[in-house]
Write a protein that holds these residues in place. Structure first.
Motif, PDB file in Angstrom:
ATOM      1  N   PHE A 102      75.844 -29.771  -7.506  1.00 54.21           N
ATOM      2  CA  PHE A 102      74.695 -29.849  -8.394  1.00 54.21           C
ATOM      3  C   PHE A 102      75.168 -30.495  -9.695  1.00 54.21           C
ATOM      4  N   LEU A 103      74.663 -31.692  -9.978  1.00 57.52           N
ATOM      5  CA  LEU A 103      74.994 -32.384 -11.219  1.00 57.52           C
ATOM      6  C   LEU A 103      73.923 -32.041 -12.245  1.00 57.52           C
ATOM      7  N   LEU A 104      74.305 -31.309 -13.285  1.00 55.83           N
ATOM      8  CA  LEU A 104      73.357 -30.877 -14.311  1.00 55.83           C
ATOM      9  C   LEU A 104      73.211 -31.948 -15.379  1.00 55.83           C
ATOM     10  N   ILE A 105      71.952 -32.272 -15.683  1.00 53.41           N
ATOM     11  CA  ILE A 105      71.618 -33.366 -16.603  1.00 53.41           C
ATOM     12  C   ILE A 105      70.712 -32.830 -17.700  1.00 53.41           C
ATOM     13  N   THR A 106      71.029 -33.161 -18.945  1.00 51.71           N
ATOM     14  CA  THR A 106      70.132 -32.852 -20.060  1.00 51.71           C
ATOM     15  C   THR A 106      69.882 -34.130 -20.848  1.00 51.71           C
ATOM     16  N   ILE A 107      68.669 -34.300 -21.328  1.00 47.47           N
ATOM     17  CA  ILE A 107      68.294 -35.516 -22.048  1.00 47.47           C
ATOM     18  C   ILE A 107      68.881 -35.522 -23.456  1.00 47.47           C
ATOM     19  N   PHE A 119      67.816 -31.463 -13.456  1.00 49.26           N
ATOM     20  CA  PHE A 119      67.391 -31.735 -14.830  1.00 49.26           C
ATOM     21  C   PHE A 119      67.143 -30.386 -15.498  1.00 49.26           C
ATOM     22  N   ASN A 120      68.129 -29.984 -16.306  1.00 46.83           N
ATOM     23  CA  ASN A 120      68.153 -28.618 -16.821  1.00 46.83           C
ATOM     24  C   ASN A 120      67.472 -28.506 -18.191  1.00 46.83           C
ATOM     25  N   LYS A 121      67.172 -27.270 -18.575  1.00 44.46           N
ATOM     26  CA  LYS A 121      66.572 -26.947 -19.881  1.00 44.46           C
ATOM     27  C   LYS A 121      65.210 -27.617 -20.086  1.00 44.46           C
ATOM     28  N   ILE A 122      64.429 -27.761 -19.021  1.00 49.02           N
ATOM     29  CA  ILE A 122      63.175 -28.512 -19.152  1.00 49.02           C
ATOM     30  C   ILE A 122      62.177 -27.808 -20.060  1.00 49.02           C
ATOM     31  N   ASP A 123      62.395 -26.528 -20.327  1.00 47.14           N
ATOM     32  CA  ASP A 123      61.494 -25.803 -21.230  1.00 47.14           C
ATOM     33  C   ASP A 123      61.674 -26.248 -22.684  1.00 47.14           C
ATOM     34  N   ALA A 124      62.749 -26.993 -22.975  1.00 49.98           N
ATOM     35  CA  ALA A 124      63.077 -27.323 -24.369  1.00 49.98           C
ATOM     36  C   ALA A 124      62.651 -28.727 -24.780  1.00 49.98           C
ATOM     37  N   TYR A 125      61.950 -29.468 -23.895  1.00 53.48           N
ATOM     38  CA  TYR A 125      61.695 -30.879 -24.167  1.00 53.48           C
ATOM     39  C   TYR A 125      60.292 -31.160 -24.699  1.00 53.48           C
ATOM     40  N   TYR A 142      68.108 -39.227  -3.532  1.00 52.98           N
ATOM     41  CA  TYR A 142      68.701 -38.019  -4.097  1.00 52.98           C
ATOM     42  C   TYR A 142      67.629 -36.958  -4.375  1.00 52.98           C
ATOM     43  N   THR A 143      67.952 -35.714  -4.040  1.00 51.19           N
ATOM     44  CA  THR A 143      67.083 -34.591  -4.376  1.00 51.19           C
ATOM     45  C   THR A 143      67.186 -34.318  -5.872  1.00 51.19           C
ATOM     46  N   CYS A 144      66.043 -34.183  -6.536  1.00 52.97           N
ATOM     47  CA  CYS A 144      66.005 -33.929  -7.976  1.00 52.97           C
ATOM     48  C   CYS A 144      65.189 -32.664  -8.234  1.00 52.97           C
ATOM     49  N   LEU A 145      65.723 -31.793  -9.073  1.00 51.37           N
ATOM     50  CA  LEU A 145      65.031 -30.554  -9.419  1.00 51.37           C
ATOM     51  C   LEU A 145      64.921 -30.419 -10.931  1.00 51.37           C
ATOM     52  N   GLU A 146      63.758 -29.989 -11.411  1.00 49.97           N
ATOM     53  CA  GLU A 146      63.595 -29.630 -12.811  1.00 49.97           C
ATOM     54  C   GLU A 146      63.791 -28.121 -12.919  1.00 49.97           C
ATOM     55  N   VAL A 147      64.704 -27.712 -13.792  1.00 49.30           N
ATOM     56  CA  VAL A 147      65.130 -26.320 -13.802  1.00 49.30           C
ATOM     57  C   VAL A 147      65.118 -25.751 -15.221  1.00 49.30           C
ATOM     58  N   ALA A 173      66.646 -22.076 -16.650  1.00 50.46           N
ATOM     59  CA  ALA A 173      67.220 -20.752 -16.388  1.00 50.46           C
ATOM     60  C   ALA A 173      66.476 -19.676 -17.172  1.00 50.46           C
ATOM     61  N   THR A 174      66.065 -20.003 -18.401  1.00 47.71           N
ATOM     62  CA  THR A 174      65.399 -19.004 -19.245  1.00 47.71           C
ATOM     63  C   THR A 174      63.998 -18.665 -18.745  1.00 47.71           C
ATOM     64  N   GLN A 175      63.347 -19.630 -18.069  1.00 45.62           N
ATOM     65  CA  GLN A 175      62.005 -19.387 -17.538  1.00 45.62           C
ATOM     66  C   GLN A 175      61.997 -19.196 -16.024  1.00 45.62           C
ATOM     67  N   ASN A 176      63.204 -19.144 -15.446  1.00 42.21           N
ATOM     68  CA  ASN A 176      63.364 -18.892 -14.007  1.00 42.21           C
ATOM     69  C   ASN A 176      62.674 -19.940 -13.134  1.00 42.21           C
ATOM     70  N   LYS A 177      62.592 -21.161 -13.634  1.00 40.39           N
ATOM     71  CA  LYS A 177      61.934 -22.224 -12.881  1.00 40.39           C
ATOM     72  C   LYS A 177      62.913 -22.875 -11.899  1.00 40.39           C
ATOM     73  N   ASN A 178      62.548 -22.884 -10.632  1.00 36.68           N
ATOM     74  CA  ASN A 178      63.298 -23.485  -9.532  1.00 36.68           C
ATOM     75  C   ASN A 178      64.667 -22.843  -9.276  1.00 36.68           C
ATOM     76  N   ILE A 179      64.884 -21.636  -9.787  1.00 33.34           N
ATOM     77  CA  ILE A 179      66.124 -20.914  -9.486  1.00 33.34           C
ATOM     78  C   ILE A 179      66.184 -20.578  -7.996  1.00 33.34           C
ATOM     79  N   ASP A 180      65.049 -20.141  -7.444  1.00 31.32           N
ATOM     80  CA  ASP A 180      65.020 -19.817  -6.005  1.00 31.32           C
ATOM     81  C   ASP A 180      65.255 -21.056  -5.150  1.00 31.32           C
TER      82      ASP A 180
END
Length: 320
Positions: free
Chosen positions: A95-100, A128-134, A154-159, A161-168
């Motif tokens: 899992f390659l974690l990406i932040t803008i 694509f991590n921390k999407i709640d902060a953008y 490539y599979t891409c996920l918007e995630v 952790a603080t809002q539990n989005k796409n953790i499952d």
């Protein structure tokens, strides 16, 4: 005895044996693996054979043999440019974690990493991590990058952790696999691992506001067993990613959109530079492939170091 390396500190290796017991191990002599000149001959994820030796009241393991690897992920050593550093071995999924921003992840880094994982046969998911902060413009950039990488498979996920989005969704992909989380310091690897498995309670630190970079909380790669039949390798933050020993005539094969077009190039050994009737260049001009990906290809081909200049900006993508 046989076991798997769960942690490496550079001089000590923590190995889990077949009964589930951990042993502190060292190596004797020099290990050479198929000509790889590495700063760390043994990596987290390696299957090894070792023997226990008495040292006073302690038992110390001595690693005697490394089993053949299914794969490994390697990059140029930071301090020794002619040597490599093996990040981990026998990895099923990365899992390659990406932040803008906070910190920014540049497309040059993303593409270098994807070239390496493709060359070493490791499946990669872009997170694509921390999407709640953008804000709106940053969300637009995420969507733009997702379009680029999803289009080439490539599979891409918007995630979040603080809002539990796409953790499952991540946990589902990880089940029955050994996975690795990779990214710059501060992209939220440890926070995400804690969201996936709260009992691990790994240490996290805040982003440096001055430099918009993360503090190094993970100093060594370490593997953990998870409660849902999965294993995860947590890695130190990577500032840059040096591609290792890539033949220039094979490089295009690790860009899936280039590989798909190469059969239509006039020359079998086309480097997609100034050759006539190049299918890749034609697709580039027709905006069928991404200019940022092509710039990354040129940068690697020419042996340039990764720089921030190569970040994709959705507002001036076709400039350069």
């Amino acid at each position: 005895m046989r076991g798997v390396v769960y942690k490496s500190t550079g001089s000590w290796y923590f190995v889990k044996d077949e009964k589930g017991n951990f042993h502190q191990c060292r190596i004797k002599g020099k290990f050479r693996i198929k000509g790889i000149k590495s700063t760390n001959p043994i990596a987290v994820g390696d299957n090894v054979e070792f023997e226990l030796e008495k040292k006073g009241d302690e038992e110390i393991g001595v690693i005697k043999k490394i089993k053949d690897r299914d794969n490994f992920i390697v990059r140029k050593s930071v301090n020794l440019s002619k040597q490599t550093h093996i990040i981990a071995a026998n990895v099923d999924l990365v899992f390659l974690l990406i932040t803008i921003n906070n910190p920014p992840t540049f497309t040059a880094f993303i593409d270098r990493f994807l070239v390496t994982t493709r060359a070493y046969r490791v499946d990669t998911v872009l997170v694509f991590n921390k999407i709640d902060a953008y804000e709106i413009e940053e969300r637009a950039e995420i969507l733009y990058l997702k379009d680029i990488y999803q289009a080439i498979g490539y599979t891409c996920l918007e995630v979040s952790a603080t809002q539990n989005k796409n953790i499952d969704a991540i946990k589902q992909l990880m089940t029955k696999k050994t996975s690795m989380f990779v990214g710059h310091s501060g992209v939220g690897k440890t926070t995400l691992v804690n969201a996936i498995e709260p009992n691990l309670n790994l240490k996290t630190q805040e982003i440096s506001e001055q430099h918009k970079q993360g503090q190094h909380t993970t100093t060594f790669a370490e593997m953990f067993d998870l409660s849902f039949n999965a294993r995860i390798i947590d890695t130190p933050g990577i500032k840059g990613f040096g591609v290792v020993d890539m033949d220039k005539y094979e490089l295009g094969d690790y860009f899936p959109e280039f590989f798909e077009l190469k059969q239509h190039c006039k020359f079998n050994d086309c480097l997609h530079l100034k050759e006539p009737q190049c299918a890749v260049k034609a697709a580039l001009e027709d905006e069928e492939i991404s200019w940022s990906r092509y710039r990354s290809y040129l940068q690697i081909l020419e042996g340039e170091e990764e720089t921030e200049h190569y970040r994709t900006d959705i507002w001036n993508e076709e400039e350069d």
